[in-house]
Design a protein around this motif. Structure first.
Motif, PDB file in Angstrom:
ATOM      1  N   UNK A 160     -12.814   1.087  -2.954  1.00 21.58           N
ATOM      2  CA  UNK A 160     -12.409  -0.322  -3.028  1.00 21.58           C
ATOM      3  C   UNK A 160     -11.834  -0.087  -3.996  1.00 21.58           C
ATOM      4  N   UNK A 161     -11.935   0.530  -5.251  1.00 22.34           N
ATOM      5  CA  UNK A 161     -11.258   0.600  -6.674  1.00 22.34           C
ATOM      6  C   UNK A 161      -9.847   1.163  -6.229  1.00 22.34           C
ATOM      7  N   UNK A 162     -10.113   2.674  -5.739  1.00 18.89           N
ATOM      8  CA  UNK A 162      -8.418   2.654  -5.742  1.00 18.89           C
ATOM      9  C   UNK A 162      -7.446   1.801  -5.067  1.00 18.89           C
ATOM     10  N   UNK A 163      -8.017   1.066  -4.266  1.00 14.17           N
ATOM     11  CA  UNK A 163      -7.310   0.659  -2.763  1.00 14.17           C
ATOM     12  C   UNK A 163      -6.175  -1.166  -3.597  1.00 14.17           C
ATOM     13  N   UNK A 164      -7.480  -1.176  -4.607  1.00 16.21           N
ATOM     14  CA  UNK A 164      -7.791  -2.528  -5.241  1.00 16.21           C
ATOM     15  C   UNK A 164      -6.651  -2.194  -6.659  1.00 16.21           C
ATOM     16  N   UNK A 165      -6.087  -0.975  -7.111  1.00 15.70           N
ATOM     17  CA  UNK A 165      -5.748  -0.287  -8.004  1.00 15.70           C
ATOM     18  C   UNK A 165      -4.341  -0.334  -8.229  1.00 15.70           C
ATOM     19  N   UNK A 166      -4.353  -0.091  -6.526  1.00 16.43           N
ATOM     20  CA  UNK A 166      -3.135   0.142  -5.888  1.00 16.43           C
ATOM     21  C   UNK A 166      -1.917  -0.900  -5.952  1.00 16.43           C
ATOM     22  N   UNK A 167      -2.815  -1.979  -5.348  1.00 14.71           N
ATOM     23  CA  UNK A 167      -2.549  -3.828  -5.533  1.00 14.71           C
ATOM     24  C   UNK A 167      -1.960  -4.193  -6.701  1.00 14.71           C
ATOM     25  N   UNK A 168      -2.373  -3.596  -8.084  1.00 17.82           N
ATOM     26  CA  UNK A 168      -2.500  -4.370  -9.045  1.00 17.82           C
ATOM     27  C   UNK A 168      -1.359  -3.934  -9.735  1.00 17.82           C
ATOM     28  N   UNK A 169      -1.227  -2.662  -8.905  1.00 16.67           N
ATOM     29  CA  UNK A 169       0.455  -1.268  -9.215  1.00 16.67           C
ATOM     30  C   UNK A 169       1.755  -2.152  -8.392  1.00 16.67           C
ATOM     31  N   UNK A 170       1.183  -2.260  -7.414  1.00 17.59           N
ATOM     32  CA  UNK A 170       2.463  -3.476  -7.124  1.00 17.59           C
ATOM     33  C   UNK A 170       3.101  -4.704  -6.891  1.00 17.59           C
ATOM     34  N   UNK A 171       2.297  -5.425  -7.612  1.00 20.24           N
ATOM     35  CA  UNK A 171       2.387  -6.824  -7.814  1.00 20.24           C
ATOM     36  C   UNK A 171       3.406  -6.361  -9.470  1.00 20.24           C
ATOM     37  N   UNK A 172       2.367  -5.433 -10.349  1.00 19.15           N
ATOM     38  CA  UNK A 172       3.433  -6.018 -11.574  1.00 19.15           C
ATOM     39  C   UNK A 172       5.073  -4.579 -10.979  1.00 19.15           C
ATOM     40  N   UNK A 173       4.683  -3.685 -10.058  1.00 14.52           N
ATOM     41  CA  UNK A 173       6.337  -3.040 -10.112  1.00 14.52           C
ATOM     42  C   UNK A 173       7.010  -3.839  -9.095  1.00 14.52           C
ATOM     43  N   UNK A 174       6.481  -4.820  -8.165  1.00 10.34           N
ATOM     44  CA  UNK A 174       7.416  -4.809  -6.846  1.00 10.34           C
ATOM     45  C   UNK A 174       8.162  -4.002  -6.426  1.00 10.34           C
ATOM     46  N   UNK A 175       7.185  -2.370  -5.974  1.00 11.19           N
ATOM     47  CA  UNK A 175       7.696  -1.761  -4.876  1.00 11.19           C
ATOM     48  C   UNK A 175       6.653  -2.036  -3.517  1.00 11.19           C
ATOM     49  N   UNK A 176       7.539  -1.800  -2.309  1.00 12.98           N
ATOM     50  CA  UNK A 176       6.522  -2.607  -1.466  1.00 12.98           C
ATOM     51  C   UNK A 176       6.061  -1.303  -0.872  1.00 12.98           C
ATOM     52  N   UNK A 177       4.512  -1.115  -0.366  1.00 15.43           N
ATOM     53  CA  UNK A 177       3.662  -0.154  -0.684  1.00 15.43           C
ATOM     54  C   UNK A 177       2.967  -0.002   1.336  1.00 15.43           C
ATOM     55  N   UNK A 178       2.605   1.214   1.979  1.00 12.54           N
ATOM     56  CA  UNK A 178       1.590   0.964   2.871  1.00 12.54           C
ATOM     57  C   UNK A 178       0.709   1.613   1.729  1.00 12.54           C
ATOM     58  N   UNK A 179      -0.433   1.340   2.195  1.00 12.22           N
ATOM     59  CA  UNK A 179      -1.488   2.197   1.749  1.00 12.22           C
ATOM     60  C   UNK A 179      -2.164   3.046   3.016  1.00 12.22           C
ATOM     61  N   UNK A 180      -2.223   4.777   3.256  1.00 17.15           N
ATOM     62  CA  UNK A 180      -3.151   5.485   4.531  1.00 17.15           C
ATOM     63  C   UNK A 180      -3.786   5.911   3.712  1.00 17.15           C
ATOM     64  N   UNK A 181      -5.211   6.215   4.217  1.00 14.91           N
ATOM     65  CA  UNK A 181      -6.694   6.958   4.537  1.00 14.91           C
ATOM     66  C   UNK A 181      -6.635   7.286   5.672  1.00 14.91           C
ATOM     67  N   UNK A 182      -6.633   8.763   5.296  1.00 12.78           N
ATOM     68  CA  UNK A 182      -6.917  10.478   5.991  1.00 12.78           C
ATOM     69  C   UNK A 182      -8.140  10.095   6.082  1.00 12.78           C
ATOM     70  N   UNK A 183      -9.102   9.482   7.192  1.00 13.78           N
ATOM     71  CA  UNK A 183     -10.842  10.096   6.966  1.00 13.78           C
ATOM     72  C   UNK A 183     -11.440  10.711   7.992  1.00 13.78           C
ATOM     73  N   UNK A 184     -11.980  11.277   7.291  1.00 14.48           N
ATOM     74  CA  UNK A 184     -13.504  12.059   8.015  1.00 14.48           C
ATOM     75  C   UNK A 184     -14.831  11.923   7.451  1.00 14.48           C
ATOM     76  N   UNK A 185     -14.762  10.294   7.473  1.00 12.70           N
ATOM     77  CA  UNK A 185     -16.516   9.993   7.216  1.00 12.70           C
ATOM     78  C   UNK A 185     -17.798   9.881   7.682  1.00 12.70           C
ATOM     79  N   UNK A 186     -18.650   9.680   7.328  1.00 12.55           N
ATOM     80  CA  UNK A 186     -19.364   9.281   7.656  1.00 12.55           C
ATOM     81  C   UNK A 186     -20.148   8.502   7.471  1.00 12.55           C
TER      82      UNK A 186
END
Length: 382
Positions: free
Chosen positions: A11-37
């Protein structure tokens, strides 16, 4: 971000990406490559991330699987355990977008490592040593080769030949980029203490990196040690058979035997460098004169003929020594060091002949594997 049970930090990692996107203006997608239980994928989806599930295990495979599903012109990668500050990602990305670098890495060792963020074994021994190895073998010129926080153009992946599935993927990317003379820059970053349990196993994963670097640099693993042993053997054997003294010390039969062993072992180790180059297509191909000469100019017939000449020379010399022995009624042995020279030549000649056939067999299979038609240019030991 590759994830394996990272619900404590995702959660913290994705929210930090969001904060950076709002400040920088980059258009992004966040892809999680997951192998979790655990709840990692659910949390990521709730925050708007795209979650993909690789069909095979492995850190490197998780990245490669996700790369194929990226839609952007640029890619930023990092671990989802809060160790990397994703609010800094525009700082890494800007030099790539501006065309100043092909790959930009966040350097932990040149930046700040928070207390408890990295074990002392990794900070002061493991990472510096592995980085030194990688820079020596692959000319990468980086300070923190195993930092996982990186930015690069998406089309860089078309130039790199990334194949590993495990933790050595981090090394492979920089090794291949360095071998291809890509521009790699570094930016100091702050490395934070992770959330959740660590999945890295220091000695096992460290050894996997070392093994991978060595196997893809046959010049350093085989050719250089083999050449050194061979030349030292020739020197030692020459001292033994010429009665040269150094500092009042003479060299006898034991020195001759040592020289013979060094020559034979050195030749065999050096030959492995050529075998490895032909069979494995390493990232860092040897560029020394010996290997290039064998690869480009020597055919099976030429190497086998050379081996036959050396073998016959040794056999003739051994026969002459036996004749001398017979003329004394088998009572007085000729110079024993001569026997060592003769049988060294015999063994070396046999090695050359059979190695020539083996290299030809390996080269033929390699050509067939890479070219279904079986057509190729040059001798390449054919």
């Amino acid at each position: 971000m590759p994830t394996m049970n990272e619900e404590a930090g995702i959660r913290e990692c994705i929210e930090r990406v969001r904060t950076a996107v709002q400040a920088s203006g980059y258009h992004t997608e966040v892809i999680i490559s997951d192998d979790s239980t655990d709840r990692t994928p659910e949390i990521a989806r709730e925050l708007g991330a795209i979650v993909v599930e690789p069909d095979q295990p492995g850190y490197g495979y998780a990245y490669r699987y996700a790369f194929e599903r990226c839609r952007g012109d640029y890619i930023v990668i990092g671990d989802a355990d809060t160790t990397y500050d994703f609010e800094q990602f525009p700082t890494l990305l800007d030099p790539v977008v501006n065309g100043d670098a092909d790959i930009v890495m966040g350097s932990r060792l040149n930046g700040e490592i928070k207390p408890g963020a990295m074990p002392a074994l990794h900070q002061y021994i493991g990472n510096p040593l592995l980085t030194k190895f990688l820079n020596t073998f692959y000319d990468a010129g980086v300070s923190d080769a195993h930092s996982g926080y990186r930015a690069f153009r998406a089309d860089v992946l078309d130039e790199l030949n990334l194949e590993t599935t495990g933790m050595e993927f981090a090394s492979e990317m920089i090794m291949d980029a360095g071998a291809r003379d890509m521009t790699i820059e570094e930016i100091p970053i702050t490395y934070h203490e992770r959330e959740g349990d660590a999945t890295l196993e220091s000695f096992r994963d460290g050894w996997r990196h070392v093994r991978f670097m060595l196997l893809n640099a046959p010049r350093y693993l085989f050719t250089i040690p083999g050449t050194i042993m061979g030349l030292l053997g020739i020197l030692v054997l020459t001292l033994a058979i010429t009665d040269i003294t150094l500092g009042g010390a003479t060299f006898g039969i034991h020195t001759a035997i040592a020289g013979s062993l060094l020559i034979l072992v050195g030749f065999q180790v050096g030959s492995m460098g050529t075998f490895a180059t032909i069979a494995s297509d390493p990232i860092k191909r040897p560029t020394d004169t010996i290997t290039e000469g064998i690869m480009e100019h020597l055919s099976l017939e030429r190497i086998a003929s050379l081996g036959l000449i050396i073998f016959l020379s040794g056999a003739l010399y051994a026969s002459w020594l036996i004749i001398q022995w017979a003329q004394t009624g088998f009572t007085q042995l000729p110079m024993v060091t001569g026997d060592v020279v003769a049988f060294t030549a015999i063994v070396l000649g046999v090695q050359l002949v059979f190695n020539a056939f083996f290299m030809s067999a390996v080269a033929t299979r390699d050509i067939q594997r890479h070219s279904p038609s079986g057509n190729h240019n040059g001798d390449y030991l054919d």
